[in-house]
Design a protein around this motif. Sequence first.
Motif, PDB file in Angstrom:
ATOM      1  N   GLU A 108       0.591  -1.524  -0.047  1.00 31.27           N
ATOM      2  CA  GLU A 108       0.045  -0.481  -0.070  1.00 31.27           C
ATOM      3  C   GLU A 108       0.907   1.462  -0.200  1.00 31.27           C
ATOM      4  O   GLU A 108       1.783   1.321   1.019  1.00 31.27           O
ATOM      5  CB  GLU A 108      -0.641   0.016   1.398  1.00 31.27           C
ATOM      6  N   ARG A 109       0.689   1.744  -0.860  1.00 33.51           N
ATOM      7  CA  ARG A 109       1.204   2.931  -0.827  1.00 33.51           C
ATOM      8  C   ARG A 109       0.437   4.310  -2.038  1.00 33.51           C
ATOM      9  O   ARG A 109      -0.438   4.080  -2.648  1.00 33.51           O
ATOM     10  CB  ARG A 109       2.483   3.457  -2.314  1.00 33.51           C
ATOM     11  N   GLU A 110       0.731   5.413  -1.041  1.00 37.75           N
ATOM     12  CA  GLU A 110      -0.290   6.695  -1.181  1.00 37.75           C
ATOM     13  C   GLU A 110      -1.690   6.403  -1.003  1.00 37.75           C
ATOM     14  O   GLU A 110      -2.470   7.372  -2.064  1.00 37.75           O
ATOM     15  CB  GLU A 110       0.158   6.772  -2.406  1.00 37.75           C
ATOM     16  N   GLY A 111      -2.077   5.823  -0.414  1.00 35.54           N
ATOM     17  CA  GLY A 111      -4.014   5.267  -0.629  1.00 35.54           C
ATOM     18  C   GLY A 111      -3.983   4.124  -1.242  1.00 35.54           C
ATOM     19  O   GLY A 111      -5.216   3.378  -1.346  1.00 35.54           O
ATOM     20  N   LYS A 112      -3.126   3.807  -2.173  1.00 33.39           N
ATOM     21  CA  LYS A 112      -3.145   2.598  -3.392  1.00 33.39           C
ATOM     22  C   LYS A 112      -2.756   1.333  -2.593  1.00 33.39           C
ATOM     23  O   LYS A 112      -1.662   1.596  -2.320  1.00 33.39           O
ATOM     24  CB  LYS A 112      -3.226   3.066  -3.987  1.00 33.39           C
ATOM     25  N   THR A 113      -3.784   0.611  -3.085  1.00 36.62           N
ATOM     26  CA  THR A 113      -2.397  -0.577  -2.724  1.00 36.62           C
ATOM     27  C   THR A 113      -2.739  -1.589  -4.645  1.00 36.62           C
ATOM     28  O   THR A 113      -3.071  -1.283  -5.278  1.00 36.62           O
ATOM     29  CB  THR A 113      -3.807  -2.212  -2.139  1.00 36.62           C
ATOM     30  N   LYS A 114      -1.284  -2.342  -4.562  1.00 38.38           N
ATOM     31  CA  LYS A 114      -0.812  -2.807  -5.591  1.00 38.38           C
ATOM     32  C   LYS A 114       0.287  -3.994  -5.323  1.00 38.38           C
ATOM     33  O   LYS A 114       1.251  -4.014  -4.260  1.00 38.38           O
ATOM     34  CB  LYS A 114       0.664  -1.876  -6.108  1.00 38.38           C
ATOM     35  N   ILE A 115       0.155  -4.929  -6.135  1.00 40.99           N
ATOM     36  CA  ILE A 115       0.646  -6.276  -5.633  1.00 40.99           C
ATOM     37  C   ILE A 115       1.671  -6.118  -6.476  1.00 40.99           C
ATOM     38  O   ILE A 115       2.099  -6.010  -7.623  1.00 40.99           O
ATOM     39  CB  ILE A 115      -0.235  -7.709  -6.210  1.00 40.99           C
ATOM     40  N   VAL A 116       2.827  -6.595  -5.690  1.00 44.15           N
ATOM     41  CA  VAL A 116       3.829  -6.276  -6.322  1.00 44.15           C
ATOM     42  C   VAL A 116       5.364  -7.895  -5.948  1.00 44.15           C
ATOM     43  O   VAL A 116       4.944  -8.519  -4.444  1.00 44.15           O
ATOM     44  CB  VAL A 116       4.874  -5.378  -5.343  1.00 44.15           C
ATOM     45  N   ASN A 117       5.974  -8.572  -7.217  1.00 46.15           N
ATOM     46  CA  ASN A 117       6.981  -9.386  -6.626  1.00 46.15           C
ATOM     47  C   ASN A 117       8.384  -9.224  -6.008  1.00 46.15           C
ATOM     48  O   ASN A 117       8.833  -8.651  -6.671  1.00 46.15           O
ATOM     49  CB  ASN A 117       6.780  -9.988  -7.481  1.00 46.15           C
ATOM     50  N   ILE A 118       8.221  -9.361  -4.757  1.00 46.71           N
ATOM     51  CA  ILE A 118       9.106  -8.837  -3.988  1.00 46.71           C
ATOM     52  C   ILE A 118      10.280  -9.527  -4.076  1.00 46.71           C
ATOM     53  O   ILE A 118      11.684  -9.040  -3.618  1.00 46.71           O
ATOM     54  CB  ILE A 118       9.208  -8.286  -2.869  1.00 46.71           C
ATOM     55  N   ARG A 119      10.492 -10.140  -4.500  1.00 48.72           N
ATOM     56  CA  ARG A 119      12.064 -11.815  -5.226  1.00 48.72           C
ATOM     57  C   ARG A 119      13.130 -11.251  -5.311  1.00 48.72           C
ATOM     58  O   ARG A 119      13.693 -11.347  -5.190  1.00 48.72           O
ATOM     59  CB  ARG A 119      11.306 -12.818  -5.484  1.00 48.72           C
ATOM     60  N   PRO A 120      13.273 -10.089  -6.702  1.00 44.28           N
ATOM     61  CA  PRO A 120      14.181 -10.427  -6.769  1.00 44.28           C
ATOM     62  C   PRO A 120      14.801  -8.683  -6.077  1.00 44.28           C
ATOM     63  O   PRO A 120      15.704  -8.433  -6.408  1.00 44.28           O
ATOM     64  CB  PRO A 120      13.468  -9.497  -8.523  1.00 44.28           C
ATOM     65  N   LEU A 121      13.906  -8.293  -5.455  1.00 42.33           N
ATOM     66  CA  LEU A 121      14.029  -6.716  -4.544  1.00 42.33           C
ATOM     67  C   LEU A 121      15.298  -7.573  -2.703  1.00 42.33           C
ATOM     68  O   LEU A 121      15.451  -6.355  -2.653  1.00 42.33           O
ATOM     69  CB  LEU A 121      13.322  -6.367  -3.826  1.00 42.33           C
TER      70      LEU A 121
END
Length: 880
Positions: free
Chosen positions: A813-826
């Motif tokens: 959740e960033r700035e009131g919006k929800t986004k699905i992120v693949n965090i494995r590469p990070l």
Amino acid sequence: MEKNVSPYLPLVKKPGRYIGGEVNSIKKDLSTAGTPSSTIRLTFGLGFPDVYEIGMSHLGMQILYQILNSRQDVACERVFAPWPDMEALLREKGALLATIESGIPLRELGIMGFSLQYELSYTNVLNMLALGGIPLYGRDRGDSDPIVIGGGPCVFNPEPVADFFDCFLLGDGEEAAPEICDAVVSGREKGLGRKDILETLSRIEGVYVPMFFRVAYRPDATVEKIEPLLEGYDRVKKRVVADLNKIPFPSRPVVPFVQAVHDRLSVEIARGCTRGCRFCQAGMIQRPLRERDPGTVLKYIRQALGETGYEEVSLLSLSTGDYSRIEGLLISLMAVLEGERIAVSFPSMRVGTLSPGIASEIKKVRKTGFTLAPEAGSERLREVINKGIEAKALIEEAKGIFTLGWRSLKLYFMVGLPTETDEDVMDIARLSKEVMDAGRHSGLAGRRPEVNVSAATFIPKPFTPFQWEPQLSLDEAQRRLELVRKQSVRDRLGFKWHSAKMSFVEGVFSRGDRRLSCVIMRAFEKGARFDGWSEEFNWELWMDAFREEGVEPSFYTGRRRPDGEVFPWDHLDCGVTKEHLLKERARSLQMTYTPDCRTARCTDCGVCDHRVIKNVTFNKHSVFDGQPVGYAGRHSGLAGEKAGGKDAGTADLSANQPALTVRVRFCFSKTGAIKYLSHLELSSVVSRAMRRAGLKLKYSGGFHPMPRIVYASPLPVGMESLEEYMDAEFDAAENCTAGEFISRLNAALAPGIKILGAQFIPLQLPSLSAIMGAQKYLVFLKNSPLGLDIEPQKIDGLVRDFLRMDSIEVAVEREGKTKIVNIRPLIGELKPEEGSTLGMTLLKSDGAGVKPRDVVRRLLDLSSREASLIPILKTGTVLR
């Protein structure tokens, strides 16, 4: 805040409200309090029944805080109303509401004082008492409980809350508060009981003890009489500080961490008003007029700016433009403050006092806002209320403001003033449109002026000539406000209005009696909190409380009161006589103007004795040298240092730099309670520390210049860090070394922020955000208040399985919006460390990034709430 709640602060909004430790806050040693060896004989809780950022805007609180803490035998500490999320946390954990500085539970204080600025804060008072472990009713308190005292404008009719307080202070507190402390300390050390101490307090001028008065009522529910129960104590006269120049300014005001509503250095240049506006309670109860010496004001501003680092100074009084030496004071201020990028602002201005010279001085740094208060739309109605303002004067003044470059102006009005008609109401919009039309013809270079109209329902307050008048019914108030709103929309005016429902409830309690205490208690028990906040105010709840207690609220608001009726506040004396108020009421109906007694003859209002109590002014012919106020930070000439293994350097600021500007890159740590500050709050703390350190920052251009400070990346609230970076640009003329930068800043910064290193960098280098690389963290699973007890072997398995996954999706959740992120590469690295600790390295991403708590949440299958309680330390950042 009690220690057992502190680990849970990540669960509440704005945790910085509760941590204390601000610059200029005072925490005395209480380790031996209560023993013969201790110098502390009294703990005094200074309470404000609203949130931190509103309470910290109140100048009176800063004044009393410094006066009481200047005594060696008194420890004065602050406490504010907890927001509902913090209240829920306190109740869930069984913790008591406590002071900010030392965490003293309220029930353990010697005195618990409340500033009563607004009737809709009364349920917050009860909530704070309850959360602090203090019995709500005065009659239920024992000898060991705190003395609960109230002050502020509401105490000129405190009857609706009289049952909850032990005493009140009417009027000025600077001299009375120390006397109250002396009486309580002496009484307790002599072993006196509670009633005897209250009797001693009743002998202090200005102190009202409700238990020594009994109220009788007639069959028609009006007050029959107010009977004194203590010999010689039949009337309570307000306390007056005769000469403000003998009272010290709060030269080291506390600088709040969380942005205050009025986030500036507030300077009271005068107290009281003699204009005689018939609707204005403050103008009556704060008489006489007492101005401060302009030379003293200048010296104070110089000192306080050096101690605080504020970017703005606000000159306060009920009518700032009426201050006798306002132009000379402003010119002297701006002669220096302009170069320091420090703005000056005024509160609401009386029409006719804002000269072109004043506006021209103010605009030199920043065009701070202007509010003009015509109060009524028609000249007829302004004559009724003794607001001697012609529409022509208002329009000319507004035109002057727009001509000088301002684009917007706020106008304040009331609906429901005595004798008001619909024609008067419509004149509000008509007059406002004329002001906007004047702006169109003032040379705004094609830009459309903005005129914002603000309106509220008039409440006939105690101790005003209109105290006998009825308040508009709710339906009628809403109808009149709607008339203004519709016309404002047609005329393209901005329009905001105060809730008529909130004004109705406020009117009940401002004019009510002791029988209303049961309604306040019922509303509190039903959940009423923060009633002055529109999003928290619950109209239906309040109506249920009135109904359940058998009280008809319109009895207090909706009827015209006979001249001879006994008011619930008739045993209290603000200095202005009832005879004068009746005379002014008659003059209002005749539309007869009463001139200002400062420049005309005495109006015989009853306040002045013309010997000690009298108007104090510094007229235009008084001696005033008009010399500019000097300004410098409080830290200078400090030696350089090396810290954190980084070369502080000894290079001259001007070396290898352009002639006017240098850029310095700082490495700093953020640890301890300061971790609960947001990025914006941290930015303010740092920039003000630079001002206190006497460092001359460079500023951006435009309407609102900002210091040129850039941070590498925002640190999440609640996370500590050993290595953060920021770049700041300074004036090169100081010829300062990097080591001196470190020393001076560390001396000025709040505990928890430490500059570890500094180096000069070319202005042409890329920004910090462009060179930021991987960031390293330690996650302390064992230190979480969740009580996670995961065996090291299990942690190894969790991490191993986690890293084997090709894709790890997390809802971010960033700035009131929800986004699905693949965090494995990070995830660059994730490995168990000694003692149930995880080491983590996160890589930089060009897209949506990942926070360490996102990783922990997914790894351990926790909710966001649970993950926020796990301590995380940022240990380093790779700069590319």
